[in-house]
Design a protein around this motif. Structure first.
Motif, PDB file in Angstrom:
ATOM      1  N   LEU A  30      18.453   4.021  10.734  1.00 48.16           N
ATOM      2  CA  LEU A  30      17.702   3.240  11.705  1.00 48.16           C
ATOM      3  C   LEU A  30      17.001   2.145  10.919  1.00 48.16           C
ATOM      4  O   LEU A  30      16.471   2.400   9.830  1.00 48.16           O
ATOM      5  N   GLU A  31      17.010   0.923  11.449  1.00 50.53           N
ATOM      6  CA  GLU A  31      16.379  -0.207  10.774  1.00 50.53           C
ATOM      7  C   GLU A  31      15.513  -0.975  11.756  1.00 50.53           C
ATOM      8  O   GLU A  31      15.892  -1.175  12.912  1.00 50.53           O
ATOM      9  N   ALA A  39      13.455  -5.304  18.441  1.00 47.66           N
ATOM     10  CA  ALA A  39      14.698  -4.542  18.336  1.00 47.66           C
ATOM     11  C   ALA A  39      14.698  -3.556  17.181  1.00 47.66           C
ATOM     12  O   ALA A  39      13.978  -3.716  16.196  1.00 47.66           O
ATOM     13  N   VAL A  40      15.524  -2.546  17.327  1.00 47.26           N
ATOM     14  CA  VAL A  40      15.870  -1.655  16.229  1.00 47.26           C
ATOM     15  C   VAL A  40      17.394  -1.652  16.141  1.00 47.26           C
ATOM     16  O   VAL A  40      18.087  -1.949  17.113  1.00 47.26           O
ATOM     17  N   ALA A  41      17.888  -1.331  14.972  1.00 43.13           N
ATOM     18  CA  ALA A  41      19.334  -1.212  14.781  1.00 43.13           C
ATOM     19  C   ALA A  41      19.643   0.207  14.350  1.00 43.13           C
ATOM     20  O   ALA A  41      18.858   0.826  13.625  1.00 43.13           O
ATOM     21  N   VAL A  42      20.767   0.715  14.812  1.00 40.16           N
ATOM     22  CA  VAL A  42      21.297   1.963  14.280  1.00 40.16           C
ATOM     23  C   VAL A  42      22.629   1.606  13.639  1.00 40.16           C
ATOM     24  O   VAL A  42      23.459   0.910  14.226  1.00 40.16           O
ATOM     25  N   VAL A  51      29.317   0.856  11.842  1.00 40.71           N
ATOM     26  CA  VAL A  51      29.142   0.225  13.143  1.00 40.71           C
ATOM     27  C   VAL A  51      27.647   0.029  13.352  1.00 40.71           C
ATOM     28  O   VAL A  51      26.865   0.961  13.159  1.00 40.71           O
ATOM     29  N   ARG A  52      27.267  -1.188  13.727  1.00 38.42           N
ATOM     30  CA  ARG A  52      25.845  -1.519  13.905  1.00 38.42           C
ATOM     31  C   ARG A  52      25.577  -1.815  15.383  1.00 38.42           C
ATOM     32  O   ARG A  52      26.243  -2.649  15.976  1.00 38.42           O
ATOM     33  N   TRP A  53      24.597  -1.109  15.943  1.00 39.95           N
ATOM     34  CA  TRP A  53      24.160  -1.329  17.320  1.00 39.95           C
ATOM     35  C   TRP A  53      22.711  -1.792  17.279  1.00 39.95           C
ATOM     36  O   TRP A  53      21.888  -1.225  16.570  1.00 39.95           O
ATOM     37  N   LEU A  54      22.412  -2.811  18.053  1.00 32.71           N
ATOM     38  CA  LEU A  54      21.065  -3.352  18.142  1.00 32.71           C
ATOM     39  C   LEU A  54      20.567  -3.147  19.568  1.00 32.71           C
ATOM     40  O   LEU A  54      21.275  -3.473  20.525  1.00 32.71           O
ATOM     41  N   LEU A  88      26.314   5.333  23.549  1.00 33.09           N
ATOM     42  CA  LEU A  88      26.712   3.967  23.248  1.00 33.09           C
ATOM     43  C   LEU A  88      28.037   3.686  23.938  1.00 33.09           C
ATOM     44  O   LEU A  88      28.990   4.465  23.808  1.00 33.09           O
ATOM     45  N   ASN A  89      28.111   2.579  24.678  1.00 35.39           N
ATOM     46  CA  ASN A  89      29.321   2.215  25.408  1.00 35.39           C
ATOM     47  C   ASN A  89      29.686   0.776  25.110  1.00 35.39           C
ATOM     48  O   ASN A  89      28.823  -0.105  25.127  1.00 35.39           O
TER      49      ASN A  89
END
Length: 137
Positions: A30-31, A39-42, A51-54, A88-89
């Motif tokens: 987590l960032e 925002a946070v990113a996983v 894979v990066r999700w924001l 996540l989709n």
């Protein structure tokens, strides 16, 4: 003058829920970057790539207490109160992950130590974000 920005991160395993099998561990980070205070990113390490999700910091925080989110990211408590489910989709696929609620809460606490809730606008650079939208190669 020193750069006032910082990145807060935490590393731990998420668990990928799969049909007909036990959840499989997925190393993740987590960032939280103060340059994007809302925002946070996983970052999920699945196989040879990441894979990066924001998504919204508030979404992650609210998801510790109740199911929330519309669209690509949904977060909510699992049947086990020690876990949070992150769904996540995307057009390329979907994943349902479990994460330890205690680890997520500790990460969020550290982000709120850096930028308290409600103070995000003090760190948001609207001109910089607008420039990103108008940038062309």
């Amino acid at each position: 003058m020193a750069d006032p920005h910082s990145v807060t991160s935490a590393s731990f395993d998420f668990a990928l829920r799969t049909f007909g099998a036990s959840p499989r561990p997925v190393p993740a980070e987590l960032e939280y970057d103060t340059r994007d205070p809302y925002a946070v990113a996983v970052v999920l390490h699945a196989g040879p790539s990441a894979v990066r999700w924001l998504f919204g910091r508030d979404l992650l925080a609210d998801g510790l207490l109740a199911r929330c989110g519309d669209g690509d990211v949904r977060v909510g408590p699992a049947g086990d109160p020690a876990l949070v489910v992150v769904e996540l989709n995307s057009p390329d696929g979907a994943a349902v992950l479990e994460a330890p609620a205690k680890e997520i809460a500790a990460f969020l606490d550290r982000t709120y130590d850096v930028i308290p809730a409600g103070n995000e606008t003090d760190w948001f650079d609207f001109d910089e974000e607008l420039a990103k939208l108008s940038y062309q190669d």
